[in-house]
Write a protein that holds these residues in place. Sequence first.
Motif, mmCIF file in Angstrom:
data_model
loop_
_atom_site.group_PDB
_atom_site.id
_atom_site.type_symbol
_atom_site.label_atom_id
_atom_site.label_comp_id
_atom_site.label_asym_id
_atom_site.label_seq_id
_atom_site.Cartn_x
_atom_site.Cartn_y
_atom_site.Cartn_z
ATOM 1 N N ARG A 1 9.392 -1.486 4.849
ATOM 2 C CA ARG A 1 9.333 -3.295 5.603
ATOM 3 C C ARG A 1 8.334 -3.400 3.975
ATOM 4 O O ARG A 1 8.161 -4.471 3.607
ATOM 5 N N MET B 1 9.351 -4.889 0.405
ATOM 6 C CA MET B 1 8.696 -6.573 -0.221
ATOM 7 C C MET B 1 7.320 -6.000 -1.412
ATOM 8 O O MET B 1 7.768 -6.661 -2.290
ATOM 9 N N VAL C 1 9.075 -8.325 -5.298
ATOM 10 C CA VAL C 1 7.621 -8.555 -5.895
ATOM 11 C C VAL C 1 7.360 -7.597 -7.491
ATOM 12 O O VAL C 1 7.316 -8.601 -8.323
#
Length: 344
Positions: A137, A141, A145
């Motif tokens: 997870r 992310m 980004v």
Amino acid sequence: MAFWTRQKDSNFFEIAELIISGVFPIALIVVGTIGNVLSAIILLNKQNRQTSTNIYLIFLCCMDTLSLYQWNLRDAAYEFTDGARQISNQSVFLCICQQFLAFYTLHASAMFLTLVSLDRACLLWSRRYKQKIARARVAVMIGIVILVLLFGINGFLFKLGFEYSYYDNATATYVTIVTCSSSTNPNITQFFYNVYPWIHLVIMYFLPFTLMVFCTIISARKLIVRQTSVNQQIATNAQRNRRISIMLLLMCFTYIILTLPNRLCFSVFVTQLIGHDYSDTVFLLSNTLMYTRSALNVFFLYISVYGFQRDVRRLFSKCYGWTGNRVVPRQGIMEEQIGTVSRL
């Protein structure tokens, strides 16, 4: 940032350019697409996508696939039509997309390969990183980004490209010209030619090269110099870790070797190369070498990771309805778990 205009050369170099930027790029697209899609499918398996390194490899395969198309299709179209048709010159939209993807995909690919090396090194050296950060997870992310950040850095490229028309007295018609590397705003054009090349160098070369070399050194030190345990389980895990680290080392080394000629041609020796019969051949070869790396991910994974080899066989067996007689003992999540590191 150096640009060159292709010219008609002698027959020998024209044939070489046909192979380098026509035939070989099509082969790269086919092999690279199949290999990257196959890698992504296997890494996306429920068991395999639980590790952070695998997530970065999935991002890498996706961006490498995109990068294969934006350059190779354009050059192949140019070669097979003898320069009569260029994809990026068909419309401003195609021009802008080609210009943006040319840099965005290369930057993203370099960053995700760097993240793979960095993630591996941190897994080997930091227990806290392994427990808190090396999660699928979190990796997703971080990947998002990175993509958003690179989109912001390269977003100004959408403002490059415009078209204009002029009246051709010879044909008594208006001719429309699409320009890809300039903008109607002179400040943007100046930024693209004077400032952006340094940004490109940092993202594409300086930062990846530095981090890859650093991560390779500290990983080697951990796996080779520090490994003294005689415990069988730890020794087995260490052997797997070494094999996976060697795979990542080969991927990084290949990146450096195949991208270095491109930067030398366009930054160091550009003035010496332009103006010769072999100029187009050398520039095209350096670009083709750079994109060759994007088609090699599946080979590194297949020869280095037993679990990947096993999943490839299972996938093909499932596709062709063949089960075979070989029984493979269940060993949990992908035996070599590309992103899993035991405590050494």
